[in-house]
Design an enzyme around this catalytic site. Structure first.
Site, PDB file in Angstrom:
ATOM      1  N   LYS A 159     -52.071  71.143  12.326  1.00  0.00           N
ATOM      2  CA  LYS A 159     -50.707  71.028  12.049  1.00  0.00           C
ATOM      3  C   LYS A 159     -49.867  71.856  12.731  1.00  0.00           C
ATOM      4  O   LYS A 159     -50.148  72.091  13.880  1.00  0.00           O
ATOM      5  CB  LYS A 159     -50.631  71.353  10.338  1.00  0.00           C
ATOM      6  CG  LYS A 159     -51.821  70.377   9.615  1.00  0.00           C
ATOM      7  CD  LYS A 159     -51.323  70.000   8.313  1.00  0.00           C
ATOM      8  CE  LYS A 159     -52.175  69.449   7.367  1.00  0.00           C
ATOM      9  NZ  LYS A 159     -52.281  69.285   6.257  1.00  0.00           N
ATOM     10  N   ASN A 170     -57.176  69.309  12.016  1.00  0.00           N
ATOM     11  CA  ASN A 170     -55.645  69.250  12.274  1.00  0.00           C
ATOM     12  C   ASN A 170     -55.196  70.548  12.081  1.00  0.00           C
ATOM     13  O   ASN A 170     -54.927  70.859  10.844  1.00  0.00           O
ATOM     14  CB  ASN A 170     -55.427  68.072  11.356  1.00  0.00           C
ATOM     15  CG  ASN A 170     -53.792  68.001  11.361  1.00  0.00           C
ATOM     16  OD1 ASN A 170     -53.016  68.378  12.338  1.00  0.00           O
ATOM     17  ND2 ASN A 170     -53.400  67.053  10.456  1.00  0.00           N
ATOM     18  N   HIS A 188     -50.757  59.828   9.783  1.00  0.00           N
ATOM     19  CA  HIS A 188     -50.885  61.076   8.837  1.00  0.00           C
ATOM     20  C   HIS A 188     -50.046  60.849   7.676  1.00  0.00           C
ATOM     21  O   HIS A 188     -48.805  60.709   7.956  1.00  0.00           O
ATOM     22  CB  HIS A 188     -51.098  62.381   9.554  1.00  0.00           C
ATOM     23  CG  HIS A 188     -51.654  63.438   8.723  1.00  0.00           C
ATOM     24  ND1 HIS A 188     -50.721  64.151   7.853  1.00  0.00           N
ATOM     25  CD2 HIS A 188     -52.846  64.067   8.761  1.00  0.00           C
ATOM     26  CE1 HIS A 188     -51.300  64.855   7.171  1.00  0.00           C
ATOM     27  NE2 HIS A 188     -52.619  65.122   7.699  1.00  0.00           N
ATOM     28  N   SER A 197     -58.402  68.711   1.600  1.00  0.00           N
ATOM     29  CA  SER A 197     -58.955  69.780   1.021  1.00  0.00           C
ATOM     30  C   SER A 197     -60.467  70.100   0.974  1.00  0.00           C
ATOM     31  O   SER A 197     -61.292  70.422   0.372  1.00  0.00           O
ATOM     32  CB  SER A 197     -58.750  69.845  -0.596  1.00  0.00           C
ATOM     33  OG  SER A 197     -57.341  69.756  -0.731  1.00  0.00           O
ATOM     34  N   GLU A 256     -57.339  59.510   3.754  1.00  0.00           N
ATOM     35  CA  GLU A 256     -56.932  60.902   3.147  1.00  0.00           C
ATOM     36  C   GLU A 256     -55.874  60.590   1.940  1.00  0.00           C
ATOM     37  O   GLU A 256     -55.007  60.257   2.148  1.00  0.00           O
ATOM     38  CB  GLU A 256     -56.225  61.482   4.270  1.00  0.00           C
ATOM     39  CG  GLU A 256     -57.062  61.768   5.426  1.00  0.00           C
ATOM     40  CD  GLU A 256     -56.408  62.935   6.239  1.00  0.00           C
ATOM     41  OE1 GLU A 256     -56.915  64.031   6.195  1.00  0.00           O
ATOM     42  OE2 GLU A 256     -55.283  62.716   6.595  1.00  0.00           O
ATOM     43  N   GLY A 303     -54.030  69.382   1.292  1.00  0.00           N
ATOM     44  CA  GLY A 303     -53.350  70.583   1.292  1.00  0.00           C
ATOM     45  C   GLY A 303     -53.137  71.122  -0.256  1.00  0.00           C
ATOM     46  O   GLY A 303     -52.311  72.042  -0.446  1.00  0.00           O
ATOM     47  N   GLU A 353     -48.517  63.072   6.090  1.00  0.00           N
ATOM     48  CA  GLU A 353     -47.205  63.913   6.413  1.00  0.00           C
ATOM     49  C   GLU A 353     -46.215  63.317   7.300  1.00  0.00           C
ATOM     50  O   GLU A 353     -44.984  63.487   7.378  1.00  0.00           O
ATOM     51  CB  GLU A 353     -47.575  65.264   7.116  1.00  0.00           C
ATOM     52  CG  GLU A 353     -48.249  66.332   5.872  1.00  0.00           C
ATOM     53  CD  GLU A 353     -49.393  67.118   6.392  1.00  0.00           C
ATOM     54  OE1 GLU A 353     -49.299  67.682   7.402  1.00  0.00           O
ATOM     55  OE2 GLU A 353     -50.015  67.742   5.614  1.00  0.00           O
TER      56      GLU A 353
HETATM   57  C1  PEP Z   1     -55.035  66.842   6.988  1.00  0.00           C
HETATM   58  O1  PEP Z   1     -53.908  67.588   7.066  1.00  0.00           O
HETATM   59  O2  PEP Z   1     -55.538  65.922   7.189  1.00  0.00           O
HETATM   60  C2  PEP Z   1     -55.816  67.554   5.722  1.00  0.00           C
HETATM   61  C3  PEP Z   1     -56.900  66.979   5.220  1.00  0.00           C
HETATM   62  O3  PEP Z   1     -55.489  68.709   5.209  1.00  0.00           O
HETATM   63  P1  PEP Z   1     -56.343  69.551   4.071  1.00  0.00           P
HETATM   64  O4  PEP Z   1     -57.691  69.645   4.572  1.00  0.00           O
HETATM   65  O5  PEP Z   1     -55.560  70.858   4.353  1.00  0.00           O
HETATM   66  O6  PEP Z   1     -56.055  69.050   2.781  1.00  0.00           O
END
Ligand code: PEP
Length: 300
Positions: free
Chosen positions: A57, A55, A139, A255, A209, A215, A141
């Protein structure tokens, strides 16, 4: 002809290890928080392939995306992995026309319907038209920064499914929800909104997630992730069907990076990853894709 001495695999799903039916699978799942489960790593869903999504973003520009695509095109990726990247909308045509066909492209979001007077939105029709095969929906976000409700996410999923887009359906709890013991309630409610909207689960990958891990550099431990993945599979069995529970891939996001991916990948209900930050570096993303090899070693 059957070669009696060799285990039979479809992708990474071992067929001759007692995994003959959904109910047998789920019998094992309900006790699968034990890392030493005798069924080993055989719970790969759907095609039996590991699934890794990147992703991107709201990151990148034409030049940095060209470099990322070049790096992905020259990376050596293991065969038994479905690999998908989700660029910002405006770069999708650039990525579709330059990226190896080995990797599919996803949108990061799509609208609840066909389109019209919805300034700033992108429809599933448009994503499909420019060559996307998948869309990320729900997601955290979008849920927590842009204020999307589970109801809206359900409508988006229902519409995207009519355009034959695969759906990466994201669920996950906030830190305070985990700390107050509500992780499974929150995740179940989010799953229910998808279940109420989707015509079927054949083209859906669930991404667990935890919001506190996205993040932040604070990855869930393999045990924490496995525990929720097993609970999601159990939920699918009880609320949808044992067959869907057996077949649906449940991937972890939060992460994930090159070094931590191989331990996570070994867990039996972790069928791949959704990767944010580390997907912006081609070689590291390839390492995460290739963490499937640690799963294969456990399954062997
Ligand atoms: C994501 O945006 O789905 C995600 C898992 O981000 P990150 O790997 O940066 O934590």
């Amino acid at each position: 002809m059957v070669v009696a001495s060799c285990p039979k695999f479809v992708g990474l799903r071992r067929l001759d290890n007692g995994i003959k039916s959904g109910s047998e699978v789920l019998g094992a799942v309900s006790s699968s928080s034990s890392a030493s489960s005798s069924r080993g790593i055989v719970s790969m869903g759907g095609s039996g392939k590991f699934f890794v999504g990147g992703n991107w973003k709201c990151n990148g520009n034409s030049e940095s995306i060209k470099k990322l695509v070049d790096d992905l095109n020259s990376a050596k990726l293991e065969d038994d992995v479905d690999v998908v990247v989700a660029p910002p909308f405006v770069y999708i045509p650039q990525v579709v026309s330059t990226l190896t066909k080995r990797i599919d492209v996803a949108g990061q979001n799509s609208w609840t319907g066909k389109g019209g007077a919805f300034t700033g939105e992108i429809s599933a029709d448009m994503l499909a038209d420019v060559g996307s095969k998948w869309v990320i929906l729900g997601h955290s976000e979008r849920r927590h920064i842009l204020g999307e409700s589970s109801d809206t996410i359900g409508k988006k999923s229902a519409y995207a499914a009519t355009k034959d887009l695969g759906i990466i359906a994201c669920v996950g709890e906030k830190l305070e929800e985990r700390e107050s013991g509500r992780t499974l309630d929150v995740v179940s409610d989010q799953l229910q909104a998808f279940a109420d909207s989707l015509p079927d689960w054949s083209n859906v990958v669930i991404a667990y997630e935890p919001v506190w891990a996205i993040g932040t550099g604070k990855v869930a431990t393999p045990e924490q992730a496995q525990e929720v993945h097993a609970a999601i599979r159990k939920w699918l069995s009880e609320k949808v069907s044992p067959e869907v529970a057996s077949k649906t891939r449940i991937i972890y996001g939060g992460s994930v990076n090159g070094p931590n991916s191989s331990e996570l990948a070994k867990r039996e209900d972790i069928d791949g990853f959704l990767v944010g930050g580390a997907s912006l570096k081609g070689p590291e993303f390839a390492t995460i894709v290739n963490s499937v090899t640690s799963k294969k070693k456990v399954a062997a």
